[in-house]
Write an enzyme that holds these catalytic residues in place. Structure first.
Site, PDB file in Angstrom:
ATOM      1  N   LYS A  75       0.839  -1.202   0.000  1.00 26.53           N
ATOM      2  CA  LYS A  75       0.000   0.000   0.000  1.00 26.53           C
ATOM      3  C   LYS A  75       0.875   1.254   0.000  1.00 26.53           C
ATOM      4  O   LYS A  75       0.533   2.264  -0.635  1.00 26.53           O
ATOM      5  CB  LYS A  75      -0.932  -0.002   1.216  1.00 26.53           C
ATOM      6  CG  LYS A  75      -1.840   1.229   1.325  1.00 26.53           C
ATOM      7  CD  LYS A  75      -2.803   1.356   0.149  1.00 26.53           C
ATOM      8  CE  LYS A  75      -3.645   2.620   0.232  1.00 26.53           C
ATOM      9  NZ  LYS A  75      -4.715   2.559   1.254  1.00 26.53           N
ATOM     10  N   LYS A 122      -1.472  11.434   6.118  1.00 22.01           N
ATOM     11  CA  LYS A 122      -1.253  10.352   7.081  1.00 22.01           C
ATOM     12  C   LYS A 122      -0.521   9.202   6.417  1.00 22.01           C
ATOM     13  O   LYS A 122       0.468   8.669   6.944  1.00 22.01           O
ATOM     14  CB  LYS A 122      -2.593   9.859   7.632  1.00 22.01           C
ATOM     15  CG  LYS A 122      -2.464   8.767   8.699  1.00 22.01           C
ATOM     16  CD  LYS A 122      -3.638   7.802   8.695  1.00 22.01           C
ATOM     17  CE  LYS A 122      -3.469   6.744   7.641  1.00 22.01           C
ATOM     18  NZ  LYS A 122      -4.451   5.636   7.746  1.00 22.01           N
TER      19      LYS A 122
END
Length: 289
Positions: A173, A241
């Protein structure tokens, strides 16, 4: 049909849990920090809700988690009322949160100590992908655990792959987000350049999208970018984030990510413009301020 719990009903988790109930046909119990949202989910999908993660997970074959960050993840898994307090041996904990590889490895060990399997399984495809049940799911964990979990994950996915041992899904990811950051910045600069040059952006994109410059971002975001509209996708706060996780991992493994670090700063500029909840294509806004 399996007995399933889903912890965390944000913009991704709410429809994902729904697909597990409607498409997967599973017996689903949900938990959300805001109880009203859990009640709304239970009413919409004729499912059940529980007052704590532990109670939701009790007796379940599969427990899914999709929360905000590492600390939230620890709270709902290994915390006082976390799912590992009640998960039965042989069940599988599947984490859809985008989190660090470190916490994935930590949870793998914590689950193993309880006789529970663990798969880190972050997703890509955004809110639309979650709502349509066509997410890409990048998994890390033991192959046997993955094979048990895969048929259940399929309810909300169009692509599911095992990338390696625990943490590998999260690392994959991170690569995904690195690619997106660079692509969106390039697209923003191209649109900005074209507008300054007096070109018809729609005509240009119709041509160049069919060649080597084409991308999902170009196909799906160029029109809204050209219109200065940024309410159609993954929020800047979430991207920062994620890029923070990427850059921390890079510091640990020695990878050099100059473009990613720069784009992260550019997203900081967007936040300063008040664009915290704008989608990631809003990189164009900082060029046109």
């Amino acid at each position: 049909m399996a007995k399933v719990a889903f912890i965390g009903l944000g913009v991704m988790g709410f429809p994902m849990a729904g697909h597990l109930k409607t498409k997967g046909g599973h017996d689903v119990t949900v938990y959300n920090r805001t109880a009203e949202k859990a009640a709304a989910w239970a009413e919409k999908f004729s499912g059940k809700s529980a007052p704590t993660p532990a109670e939701a997970a009790a007796g379940c074959d599969f427990v899914f988690v999709c929360v905000g960050n590492d600390d939230d993840l620890r709270s709902v898994t290994t915390g006082e009322n976390g799912v590992l307090k009640t998960m039965k041996p042989g069940s599988v904990l599947i984490d859809n949160t985008t989190a660090s590889a470190e916490v994935a490895r930590e949870l793998h060990e914590a689950a193993k100590a309880k006789g529970v399997d663990f798969v880190d399984a972050p997703v890509s495809g955004g809110q639309a992908g979650a709502e349509n049940g066509v997410l890409t799911v990048m998994c890390g964990g033991d192959e046997a655990a993955f094979e048990k979990a895969r048929p259940v994950i399929d309810a909300y996915a169009r692509m599911v792959g095992l990338m390696g041992p625990a943490g590998s899904g999260q690392l994959t990811k991170m690569m995904n987000q690195i690619c997106i950051a660079g692509i969106v910045q390039g697209l923003a600069e191209a649109v900005h350049f074209g507008k300054r040059a007096g070109l018809d952006i729609e005509k240009v994109v119709d041509v160049i999208s069919k060649g080597a410059a084409g991308s999902w971002q170009m196909e799906n975001r160029h029109k809204t970018m050209n219109q200065g509209k940024y309410d159609f996708g993954f929020a800047v706060d979430w991207m920062r984030k994620d890029l923070g996780i990427v850059l921390a991992e890079a510091r640990s493994n020695g990878a050099r990510l100059p473009l990613t670090a720069l784009v992260d700063q550019f997203y900081g500029d967007v936040q300063a413009l008040g664009g915290n909840r704008w989608d990631t294509s809003s990189l164009l806004a900082r060029l046109e301020k």
